[in-house]
Structures are given as C-alpha cells and as structure tokens.
Design a protein around this motif. Sequence first.
Motif, PDB file in Angstrom:
ATOM      1  N   SER A  10       3.890   0.260  -0.736  1.00  0.00           N
ATOM      2  CA  SER A  10       4.223  -0.065  -2.263  1.00  0.00           C
ATOM      3  C   SER A  10       3.317   0.671  -3.242  1.00  0.00           C
ATOM      4  CB  SER A  10       4.235  -1.646  -2.405  1.00  0.00           C
ATOM      5  OG  SER A  10       2.969  -2.001  -2.028  1.00  0.00           O
ATOM      6  N   SER A  11       2.322   0.644  -2.858  1.00  0.00           N
ATOM      7  CA  SER A  11       1.156   1.607  -3.945  1.00  0.00           C
ATOM      8  C   SER A  11       0.622   2.780  -3.125  1.00  0.00           C
ATOM      9  CB  SER A  11       0.359   0.582  -4.677  1.00  0.00           C
ATOM     10  OG  SER A  11      -0.620   0.114  -3.565  1.00  0.00           O
ATOM     11  N   LEU A 122       9.717  -6.057   1.468  1.00  0.00           N
ATOM     12  CA  LEU A 122       8.379  -5.221   0.941  1.00  0.00           C
ATOM     13  C   LEU A 122       8.411  -4.100   1.434  1.00  0.00           C
ATOM     14  CD1 LEU A 122       5.969  -8.259   1.898  1.00  0.00           C
ATOM     15  CD2 LEU A 122       6.926  -7.758  -0.404  1.00  0.00           C
ATOM     16  N   HIS A 123       8.776  -3.551   2.539  1.00  0.00           N
ATOM     17  CA  HIS A 123       8.725  -2.301   3.191  1.00  0.00           C
ATOM     18  C   HIS A 123       9.807  -1.146   2.747  1.00  0.00           C
ATOM     19  CE1 HIS A 123       6.322  -4.793   5.718  1.00  0.00           C
ATOM     20  NE2 HIS A 123       5.318  -3.874   5.706  1.00  0.00           N
ATOM     21  N   PRO A 126       9.672   0.913  -0.833  1.00  0.00           N
ATOM     22  CA  PRO A 126       8.837   2.212  -1.068  1.00  0.00           C
ATOM     23  C   PRO A 126       9.041   3.296  -0.175  1.00  0.00           C
ATOM     24  CG  PRO A 126       7.652   0.369  -0.240  1.00  0.00           C
ATOM     25  CD  PRO A 126       8.789  -0.388  -0.675  1.00  0.00           C
TER      26      PRO A 126
END
Length: 396
Positions: A10-11, A122-123, A126
């Motif tokens: 994500s970052s 969440l995965h 990104p």
Amino acid sequence: MNILVINCGSSSLKYQLIDMTNEEVLAKGLAERIGIEGARIKHKPSGKEDVVIEKPMSNHKVALEIVLNAIVSPDHGVINSMDEISAVGHRVVHGGEKFSGSVIIDDEVMEALRECIDLAPLHNPPNIMGIEACQELMPNVPMVGVFDTAFHQTMPEEAYIYPLPYEVYEKYGVRRYGFHGTSHKYVANKAASVLGQNIDDLRIITCHLGNGASVAAVDHGKSVDTSMGLTPLEGLAMGTRCGDIDPAIVTFLMEKEGLDIDGINNLMNKKSGVLGVSGVSSDFRDIEEATEKGNERAKLALNVFARRVKKYIGSYAAVMGGVDAIVFTAGLGENSPEIRETICEGLGFIGIEIDKEENNVRGKDKVVSTEDSNVKVLVVPTNEELMIARDTKELI
Ligand code: ADP
C-alpha cells in the motif's frame, strides 16, 4: 534479457532488475512511505555504492519514475537505457479462481484483477496501482502477473471447500485459496534438486515462516493443501495475525469489547499472533531475545507458534499418507535454528530427526536432518523475485 520484478504494497514498492542470461541481480531496492511524509528509496546497484534517495512521492507512479531513473542513471545505474528492460513481472496477491498460473497482462486480466479486489482489499489495489504505473511509464514493455494464489489452485475440492452453506462459495467465492504460492513452489522444487530427486517422487511439507506464515502440502509437485485460506489470516500464528481460532471468538469479542467490523479485523490482523501473546514485539528476533532473558510470555508466544507448525506438519503428513521432506524458509524459517528445532522436537515417531549441529545454519540451502532421518529436513532460502522473473521470461 533483463526483467524488472515489481512488488507493490500500500505504501511501498520493492523491485529487482534481473539479468536472465545468468539470473544475476543487477539492482534491487525498496521505495517506502509512498504517499506519506518521509518517502525514500533504498537503491542497491550491483558493483556500485548503495544509495538512499529522499524525495516526496505522492503515488506509486512517481516512485516508479524515480526508481527507473536510478536504474539508468550514470551514477547509480546498471543499464544504459530503459530499452534494455525486456519485460516486467508483477507480484499479484490474489488471483481468485481465475488464475492457476502466471499470465501476460492485458485488458481482460486487469478486469479480472479488479474483480478480485473484494477478496484481497488490502493487497490487490496496490498491486494494480503498480501495474498501471508501469503501463503508463513503459507502454510498450510486456507485463506478466504472477499470483500468490496460483500454485494452490491444484488443491482438491475437499481441501478448499469450507463446511459452510455451499451457496456462500457459489455466491461470493468463499473458499480456501492459500497464499505464498510462489515461495512454496520455489522452495519445494529447490529442495528436490538439493536432494537430487525428482519432485514428482516426493511428498514435501513447505513451511514459509516470516512475518506472514503458512505451511503447504506439496504432493508430487502439486499443492494439495495449505494453511492460509480465503485471506492470509487463517492458519499459523504469525507476527501480528492470530491464524486459526474458534470462529465463535469473533462475535464473543465483538460483544464483550464493543467492537465493530474494523475493530475486530484490527484485533485479529494487527494485535494478535506472537505480538498479542508476548506483549513484546511482532519480530521473532525480539521474542527470542526476550525469551533468553526469561520473559515467560515471550516464551509462551514461541511455543504457541511452534506447536501450531508442528500440528500442521502432522496433519499434512496424514493428508499425503506420509512425508519425505520438510522445508523451512522465509525470515524465521531460514534464520532461526531454535525455532526449527522446537518444531521438529518429538516428531521422531514420523521419522523426523533434526541434526543439532547441521541445523546451526542461516540463510543457505542445506539438509539439516540426521543421516538416518527417514524424512529429510531442509533449509531453503526463498526467492520469490527470481521465480517471478523466470515465469515472466517463459511467458514472453
Ligand atoms: P515478510 O516478508 O512476511 O515480511 P520475512 O520473510 O522477511 O517476512 O520475515 C521477517 C521475519 O523473520 C521478522 O519479523 C523476523 O521475526 C524473522 N527473522 C529474520 N531474521 C531472523 C533471525 N536472524 N532470527 C530470528 N528471526 C528472524
């Protein structure tokens, strides 16, 4: 032929540029804190000084642009121009049921990846951002998607169907998918080659023990069961994830602690595992250190972790009707003789005998069982990036 391997969080954005004529890593690095203050890239070119580039990076495209500039720059670069990158291989976490192998990315694949967002909120976003950034900056370079879930698509129905109403599988795709597939596949094959045997003759249990951790049963080269499930939360206790728990605990705690969905998800994903039990840290190095200093809860956390790996080894030996090799990999599996010993303790009854001296090894391919151990125990450092690059080369 040079292949760029990209793994976006994500970052963060991890990368490796690999020369596939000899599988040599030309450069690798990590962009972190993308989209937040203090963004930086740690760039490690082969044969040149490592460098840290500190620049604001509002999104993954900006980060990738800086990475590409570094790769071709006269000071920190390893190639002369972007034309020397033949293809890009992307790690994609969730491929759902659509992908049982790696694929060349086209519009249809992108659509399918977006459809999998629900399964990995969440995965996958990104991962998709990383692909889109590459498509914009390198429009003519072929891209390949390599999925964490793909290797486990060979599991039989009885391994992946949960005993829930069958309709939730049909309606929402609720089933076991499994993760770390690229790693399980790589280390199983590597273990066979270290043993000088054909993977088609072996029943292997692979233990990927990192911050995230999972076990897989690899029967004659095919994954037939694995501990992670619909999401990477199931199975082993992990750095901060609880793994298997009584499902009724979820509603029990929601009621007792007044937690909403985000609250309970946060508790199970971020505050549990060895961090939760020990109260010390999610990093196994800290836990081992605290244990040595006599911290009882740190010791308990390690024992809870090890016991669960042991239970999976036992159950996967049962599933395959025996086991020929156990493989340890990832941060903890590769680097902690203590945890390997604790896990294998008492498994002599299925023919597993670890050799304490041989086991005193970190981060290299090695057989660590005794000469007469019926089951071979191996340490095999994983290399997901190389696996992604090999698949990419094969497909293009
Ligand atoms: P991930 O990719 O899931 O973040 P890694 O495979 O890099 O995880 O593993 C990271 C974990 O491995 C760390 O949290 C640490 O607990 C463990 N680890 C790394 N080196 C050692 C070591 N020398 N001894 C014990 N544990 C280690």
